[in-house]
Scaffold this active site. Structure first.
Site, PDB file in Angstrom:
ATOM      1  CD  GLU A  95      -4.453 -10.369  -4.406  1.00  0.00           C
ATOM      2  OE1 GLU A  95      -4.447  -9.171  -4.703  1.00  0.00           O
ATOM      3  OE2 GLU A  95      -4.261 -10.784  -3.229  1.00  0.00           O
ATOM      4  CE  LYS A 185      -5.604  -5.899  -3.185  1.00  0.00           C
ATOM      5  NZ  LYS A 185      -4.346  -6.676  -3.138  1.00  0.00           N
ATOM      6  CB  CYS A 220      -5.877  -9.542  -0.961  1.00  0.00           C
ATOM      7  SG  CYS A 220      -4.399  -9.917   0.044  1.00  0.00           S
TER       8      CYS A 220
END
Length: 569
Positions: A95, A185, A220
């Protein structure tokens, strides 16, 4: 197994076919062998494994925004086009290692089947990567900052006044360079909330490959939430997960490889995790994991490091019979001083301060205790053996810990619901010293080693839960499942009795724990105004209604003034 041919191979075969058509005798079999010998292997749906690579990557930090992207892209392409990737089926990058807020790009909707290498309507770095994936004939996963056009005054969804929304996005390119999946995300980290948007509901992003594996992917901080991470596994039955991250490691439970391996183990899924590498800023730790079999390849670093990790990954249906590569474990030898990491910056988990804990004696050798937090109890059986004394070396103290409740957070960003039983290392006798390591300037000695360490607890059964081993040594790496520890689950009507048992002596333990996440449903405002509902948690018309009409009035007034001025001139 079949082969993907290089351009040179295809040219040779074309010449051979042309010569044969003209009646020229050619040792076709020999020529084919030459071609195939230099070609790359591609996994088939019938193969028990596939070839995966993840990249720990150092992103450029100093320079103008465009220059940073040029630097990053050059090094990303060098890895893709290197000899090391020739047999890979899929390659994953971390990322936040390509573009930046000044260099966002449009990303095509996967449903349109666009190949940016052929349709140059996107920023050049996306086009370049599409071409590189097609040239190398592999699946490529790259994380990007995406911009999407929106209508500031439409009541369909939230839209930034600039007319563009910004997303932290995974892009998946197939062997032809085609965009086949896109994931935005869902759970942002700290200041991302001020600059980045999210969708109204988390996406469940998946794609199916030509080697017979369906992947899910997220980014993440998403790993700590039920939607979409756990949903993909428990509701969509996805067995292989792709995970670009820029993780901020935290003691004692959430360092990068520790968390990745624990999550993959608990869900018994394959996990391809690629992390950015800035150890002094808490970022490092990548790996490839095969569920309960443990890690196939993993690494964490003290210095910024770009490294490609490769593994042959067993497909889920073959994992039960898969034999892990043979490794020779060193014979245990008690040592006062062993290698340890000191240059990796680490956050501290302040949740520790609300746990029920008990400090163990400095020279303890035997512990047989139950420790409870409210009605949740943990059983500990511990034995240590003396290695030796040294007045010039400091040694870690240890605490037992038990906790079950909702007073906790994930890295001070979001509310959490955790239960755990743990043995944790501390640099002193006070609770506030737990969750730290000794600095490089302090000489640390292993005055004892653990010969027995068993933790048990009854964890409530719940659909929205994840119960995992959380272990860590002084090199900030977890212990190996089935080698260093054993895990046992005994199910009853309302609880799971979990036992974590050390199976090899250990000298340099920092964490040995059963850690569970019951996935809090609390919605946090992240320092954004909760009254006018401007937070990007739900991109709905309610988020823009209070200010859209005001902006409309202003712009309409400007247009009217300009129009009148033009007429009178």
């Amino acid at each position: 197994m079949h082969y993907k041919f290089s351009l040179k191979d295809e040219m040779i075969l074309t010449v051979i076919m042309a010569l044969k058509a003209e009646g020229v005798k050619v040792l076709l079999g020999f020529a084919l062998i030459l071609c195939i010998g230099s070609s790359e292997e591609v996994s088939l749906p019938s193969d028990p494994t596939y070839n995966a690579g993840v990249v720990e990557f150092v992103p450029a930090k100093v320079g103008l925004p465009k220059d940073l992207v040029i630097d990053n892209l050059k090094r990303i392409k060098a890895i893709i086009e290197s000899e090391a990737t020739k047999d890979l089926d899929i390659l994953v990058f971390p990322e936040y290692i390509l573009n930046n807020m000044d260099m966002k790009t449009y990303i095509p909707d996967p449903k349109h089947g666009i190949v940016p290498c052929e349709v140059t309507d996107y920023d050049w770095f996306l086009t370049e990567l599409s071409c590189a994936a097609r040239s190398r004939q592999l699946y490529l996963v790259v994380n990007m900052l995406e911009k999407e056009f929106c209508l500031p005054f439409a009541n369909q969804r939230k839209c930034h006044p600039s007319g563009y929304n910004t997303f932290n996005t995974n892009v998946v390119l197939d062997r032809q360079g085609r965009v086949i999946s896109r994931y935005r995300k869902s759970h942002l980290f700290r200041y991302e909330w001020y600059s980045t948007d999210i969708l109204e509901k988390p996406q469940l992003a998946t794609f199916t490959t030509d080697f017979g594996v369906t992947f899910g992917h997220f980014i993440c901080f998403d790993m700590l939430y039920y939607e979409p991470a756990e949903q993909l596994v428990k509701e969509k039955n996805v067995t292989d997960i792709i995970y670009p991250t820029h993780w901020f490691s935290e003691l004692p439970f959430l360092t990068a490889v520790q968390n990745q391996e624990g999550w993959a183990f608990a869900n018994d899924v394959n996990l391809l995790a690629a992390d950015a590498s800035y150890p002094s800023q808490q970022n490092t730790g990548s790996g490839i994991y095969a569920g309960r079999l443990g890690r196939l390849s993993a690494a964490i670093f003290q210095e910024p490091t770009t490294k490609l990790l490769i593994a042959k990954v067993p497909k889920s249906e073959y994992r039960a019979s898969y034999q892990m590569p043979t490794t020779i474990e060193p014979v245990f030898m008690p040592q006062l001083v062993t290698p340890r990491f000191t240059k990796l910056d680490l956050q501290r988990d302040y949740n520790v301060d609300v746990f029920t804990t008990k400090l163990l004696e400095e020279n303890f050798t035997t512990v047989n205790e139950m420790l409870c937090h409210r009605s949740f109890c943990c059983d500990f059986q511990i034995e240590r053996q003396k290695i030796g004394d040294s007045p010039t070396h400091q040694a870690y103290r240890f605490r037992l810990a038990a906790y079950s409740g909702t007073e906790t957070t994930f890295q001070r960003v979001s509310s959490s619901n955790q239960s755990l039983c743990a043995v944790i290392a501390c640099t002193g006798s006070d609770l506030y010293t737990c969750g730290y390591i000794f600095p490089e300037s302090v000489a640390v000695g292993n005055k004892y080693y653990f010969s027995k360490l068993q933790i048990s607890g009854d964890f409530i059964k719940a659909k929205r839960s994840l119960i995992m081993p959380s272990t860590l040594n002084a090199n900030i790496m977890p212990l190996k499942p089935n080698v260093d520890f054993m895990w046992q689950e005994v199910e009853s009507s309302k609880t799971n009795r979990i036992t974590l048992n050390l199976s090899r002596p250990q000298m340099d333990l920092l964490t040995f724990a059963i850690w569970s996440n019951y996935y809090s449903t609390v919605d946090n405002t992240h320092n954004l105004d909760p009254i006018v509902n401007l937070k990007p948690v739900a991109l709905t018309s309610s988020a823009v209604t209070p200010f859209s009409f005001k902006y409309f009035q202003i712009i309409f007034s400007i247009i009217l003034i300009v129009s009148l001025k033009t007429q009178f001139n």
